[in-house]
Scaffold this motif. Structure first.
Motif, PDB file in Angstrom:
ATOM      1  N   ARG A  29       0.829  -1.209   0.000  1.00 49.92           N
ATOM      2  CA  ARG A  29       0.000   0.000   0.000  1.00 49.92           C
ATOM      3  C   ARG A  29       0.867   1.265   0.000  1.00 49.92           C
ATOM      4  NH1 ARG A  29      -3.554  -3.064  -1.282  1.00 49.92           N
ATOM      5  NH2 ARG A  29      -5.150  -3.906   0.062  1.00 49.92           N
ATOM      6  N   ARG A  30       1.909   1.293   0.853  1.00 52.79           N
ATOM      7  CA  ARG A  30       2.777   2.476   0.935  1.00 52.79           C
ATOM      8  C   ARG A  30       3.590   2.666  -0.343  1.00 52.79           C
ATOM      9  NH1 ARG A  30       3.287   0.795   6.598  1.00 52.79           N
ATOM     10  NH2 ARG A  30       5.174  -0.357   6.049  1.00 52.79           N
ATOM     11  N   ILE A  31       4.058   1.567  -0.939  1.00 47.15           N
ATOM     12  CA  ILE A  31       4.830   1.665  -2.190  1.00 47.15           C
ATOM     13  C   ILE A  31       3.936   2.172  -3.317  1.00 47.15           C
ATOM     14  CG2 ILE A  31       6.057   0.326  -3.948  1.00 47.15           C
ATOM     15  CD1 ILE A  31       6.962  -1.518  -1.535  1.00 47.15           C
ATOM     16  N   GLU A  32       2.712   1.633  -3.401  1.00 47.90           N
ATOM     17  CA  GLU A  32       1.772   2.089  -4.426  1.00 47.90           C
ATOM     18  C   GLU A  32       1.464   3.579  -4.266  1.00 47.90           C
ATOM     19  OE1 GLU A  32      -1.362  -0.689  -3.662  1.00 47.90           O
ATOM     20  OE2 GLU A  32      -0.598  -2.140  -5.116  1.00 47.90           O
ATOM     21  N   ALA A  33       1.294   4.028  -3.023  1.00 47.02           N
ATOM     22  CA  ALA A  33       1.012   5.454  -2.780  1.00 47.02           C
ATOM     23  C   ALA A  33       2.232   6.303  -3.134  1.00 47.02           C
ATOM     24  CB  ALA A  33       0.623   5.667  -1.323  1.00 47.02           C
ATOM     25  N   ARG A  34       3.416   5.845  -2.743  1.00 45.46           N
ATOM     26  CA  ARG A  34       4.647   6.593  -3.024  1.00 45.46           C
ATOM     27  C   ARG A  34       4.875   6.729  -4.529  1.00 45.46           C
ATOM     28  NH1 ARG A  34       9.163   3.287  -1.004  1.00 45.46           N
ATOM     29  NH2 ARG A  34       9.255   2.518  -3.114  1.00 45.46           N
ATOM     30  N   CYS A  35       4.585   5.664  -5.275  1.00 48.76           N
ATOM     31  CA  CYS A  35       4.796   5.670  -6.727  1.00 48.76           C
ATOM     32  C   CYS A  35       3.577   6.192  -7.486  1.00 48.76           C
ATOM     33  CB  CYS A  35       5.134   4.259  -7.211  1.00 48.76           C
ATOM     34  SG  CYS A  35       6.695   3.636  -6.592  1.00 48.76           S
ATOM     35  N   GLU A  36       2.513   6.543  -6.756  1.00 49.20           N
ATOM     36  CA  GLU A  36       1.270   7.036  -7.350  1.00 49.20           C
ATOM     37  C   GLU A  36       0.691   6.053  -8.365  1.00 49.20           C
ATOM     38  OE1 GLU A  36       2.281  10.928  -8.813  1.00 49.20           O
ATOM     39  OE2 GLU A  36       2.437  11.740  -6.792  1.00 49.20           O
ATOM     40  N   ASN A  37       0.845   4.756  -8.085  1.00 53.94           N
ATOM     41  CA  ASN A  37       0.337   3.680  -8.952  1.00 53.94           C
ATOM     42  C   ASN A  37       0.793   3.827 -10.394  1.00 53.94           C
ATOM     43  OD1 ASN A  37      -1.104   2.017  -7.085  1.00 53.94           O
ATOM     44  ND2 ASN A  37      -2.580   3.684  -6.922  1.00 53.94           N
ATOM     45  N   ARG A  38       2.045   4.240 -10.576  1.00 56.31           N
ATOM     46  CA  ARG A  38       2.638   4.397 -11.917  1.00 56.31           C
ATOM     47  C   ARG A  38       4.004   3.728 -11.952  1.00 56.31           C
ATOM     48  NH1 ARG A  38       0.396   7.812 -15.278  1.00 56.31           N
ATOM     49  NH2 ARG A  38      -1.235   9.165 -14.559  1.00 56.31           N
ATOM     50  N   ALA A  40       7.779   3.511 -12.271  1.00 56.06           N
ATOM     51  CA  ALA A  40       8.816   4.463 -11.880  1.00 56.06           C
ATOM     52  C   ALA A  40       9.679   4.889 -13.063  1.00 56.06           C
ATOM     53  CB  ALA A  40       9.693   3.860 -10.791  1.00 56.06           C
ATOM     54  N   TYR A  41       9.662   4.099 -14.150  1.00 61.40           N
ATOM     55  CA  TYR A  41      10.509   4.395 -15.304  1.00 61.40           C
ATOM     56  C   TYR A  41       9.777   5.167 -16.396  1.00 61.40           C
ATOM     57  CZ  TYR A  41      13.459   0.961 -13.011  1.00 61.40           C
ATOM     58  OH  TYR A  41      14.208   0.296 -12.092  1.00 61.40           O
ATOM     59  N   CYS A  42       8.590   4.689 -16.797  1.00 61.99           N
ATOM     60  CA  CYS A  42       7.905   5.312 -17.942  1.00 61.99           C
ATOM     61  C   CYS A  42       6.584   5.986 -17.577  1.00 61.99           C
ATOM     62  CB  CYS A  42       7.673   4.278 -19.041  1.00 61.99           C
ATOM     63  SG  CYS A  42       6.420   3.031 -18.631  1.00 61.99           S
ATOM     64  N   GLY A  43       6.094   5.775 -16.357  1.00 59.91           N
ATOM     65  CA  GLY A  43       4.850   6.407 -15.940  1.00 59.91           C
ATOM     66  C   GLY A  43       3.594   5.649 -16.316  1.00 59.91           C
ATOM     67  N   HIS A  44       3.731   4.458 -16.900  1.00 56.98           N
ATOM     68  CA  HIS A  44       2.579   3.628 -17.287  1.00 56.98           C
ATOM     69  C   HIS A  44       1.715   3.382 -16.048  1.00 56.98           C
ATOM     70  CE1 HIS A  44       0.552   0.670 -19.846  1.00 56.98           C
ATOM     71  NE2 HIS A  44       0.528  -0.121 -18.796  1.00 56.98           N
ATOM     72  N   ARG A  74       5.655  -4.232 -16.562  1.00 59.50           N
ATOM     73  CA  ARG A  74       6.354  -5.477 -16.914  1.00 59.50           C
ATOM     74  C   ARG A  74       7.419  -5.251 -17.985  1.00 59.50           C
ATOM     75  NH1 ARG A  74       3.643  -9.609 -14.472  1.00 59.50           N
ATOM     76  NH2 ARG A  74       1.514  -9.157 -13.870  1.00 59.50           N
ATOM     77  N   TRP A  75       7.137  -4.386 -18.964  1.00 62.70           N
ATOM     78  CA  TRP A  75       8.102  -4.125 -20.034  1.00 62.70           C
ATOM     79  C   TRP A  75       9.359  -3.489 -19.479  1.00 62.70           C
ATOM     80  CZ3 TRP A  75      10.999  -0.485 -22.435  1.00 62.70           C
ATOM     81  CH2 TRP A  75      11.529  -0.837 -23.675  1.00 62.70           C
ATOM     82  N   CYS A  76       9.225  -2.425 -18.694  1.00 63.70           N
ATOM     83  CA  CYS A  76      10.405  -1.741 -18.140  1.00 63.70           C
ATOM     84  C   CYS A  76      11.184  -2.672 -17.207  1.00 63.70           C
ATOM     85  CB  CYS A  76      10.003  -0.491 -17.372  1.00 63.70           C
ATOM     86  SG  CYS A  76       9.477   0.873 -18.433  1.00 63.70           S
ATOM     87  N   ASN A  77      10.465  -3.461 -16.408  1.00 60.33           N
ATOM     88  CA  ASN A  77      11.143  -4.348 -15.477  1.00 60.33           C
ATOM     89  C   ASN A  77      11.938  -5.420 -16.218  1.00 60.33           C
ATOM     90  OD1 ASN A  77      11.793  -5.244 -12.848  1.00 60.33           O
ATOM     91  ND2 ASN A  77      10.195  -6.803 -12.968  1.00 60.33           N
ATOM     92  N   SER A  78      11.387  -5.951 -17.298  1.00 58.48           N
ATOM     93  CA  SER A  78      12.101  -7.007 -18.027  1.00 58.48           C
ATOM     94  C   SER A  78      13.229  -6.461 -18.893  1.00 58.48           C
ATOM     95  CB  SER A  78      11.131  -7.820 -18.877  1.00 58.48           C
ATOM     96  OG  SER A  78      10.568  -7.022 -19.879  1.00 58.48           O
ATOM     97  N   ASN A  79      13.166  -5.191 -19.265  1.00 62.03           N
ATOM     98  CA  ASN A  79      14.216  -4.611 -20.115  1.00 62.03           C
ATOM     99  C   ASN A  79      15.223  -3.769 -19.329  1.00 62.03           C
ATOM    100  OD1 ASN A  79      13.510  -5.452 -22.883  1.00 62.03           O
ATOM    101  ND2 ASN A  79      11.586  -4.479 -22.328  1.00 62.03           N
ATOM    102  N   LYS A  80      15.057  -3.695 -18.044  1.00 55.97           N
ATOM    103  CA  LYS A  80      15.961  -2.939 -17.201  1.00 55.97           C
ATOM    104  C   LYS A  80      17.344  -3.600 -17.215  1.00 55.97           C
ATOM    105  CE  LYS A  80      15.477  -3.495 -12.730  1.00 55.97           C
ATOM    106  NZ  LYS A  80      15.018  -3.378 -11.351  1.00 55.97           N
TER     107      LYS A  80
END
Length: 82
Positions: A29-38, A40-44, A74-80
């Motif tokens: 819950r705190r991570i989702e709020a901190r990241c604003e449910n987006r 962290a790399y592309c804002g998706h 998933r795309w950003c995480n797999s291509n990181k």
């Protein structure tokens, strides 16, 4: 073999990180709020495409703590790191 009921399970100290890669619900819950449910790399922001991602990978010495986890699509995480 029967599963232990919640009352029978030993409680962890709240300040200690868990020993597995499982992410506790309060952390989520705190991570989702901190990241604003987006992402962290592309804002998706499509929730079904977001995953929890270790900023510093565990294999590279990162710790399994709340401040080392963010949301990534998933795309950003797999291509990181490529």
């Amino acid at each position: 073999m029967r599963r232990k009921r919640r009352e029978e399970m030993p409680m962890r100290e709240p300040d200690k990180p868990p020993t597995s890669r499982w992410i506790p619900r309060p952390w989520r819950r705190r991570i989702e709020a901190r990241c604003e449910n987006r992402c962290a790399y592309c804002g998706h922001s499509k929730r079904s495409d977001l995953v929890f991602d270790h900023i510093v990978p565990l294999g590279s010495g990162g710790m399994h703590v709340e401040r080392n986890i963010q949301l990534a699509c998933r795309w950003c995480n797999s291509n990181k790191g490529k």
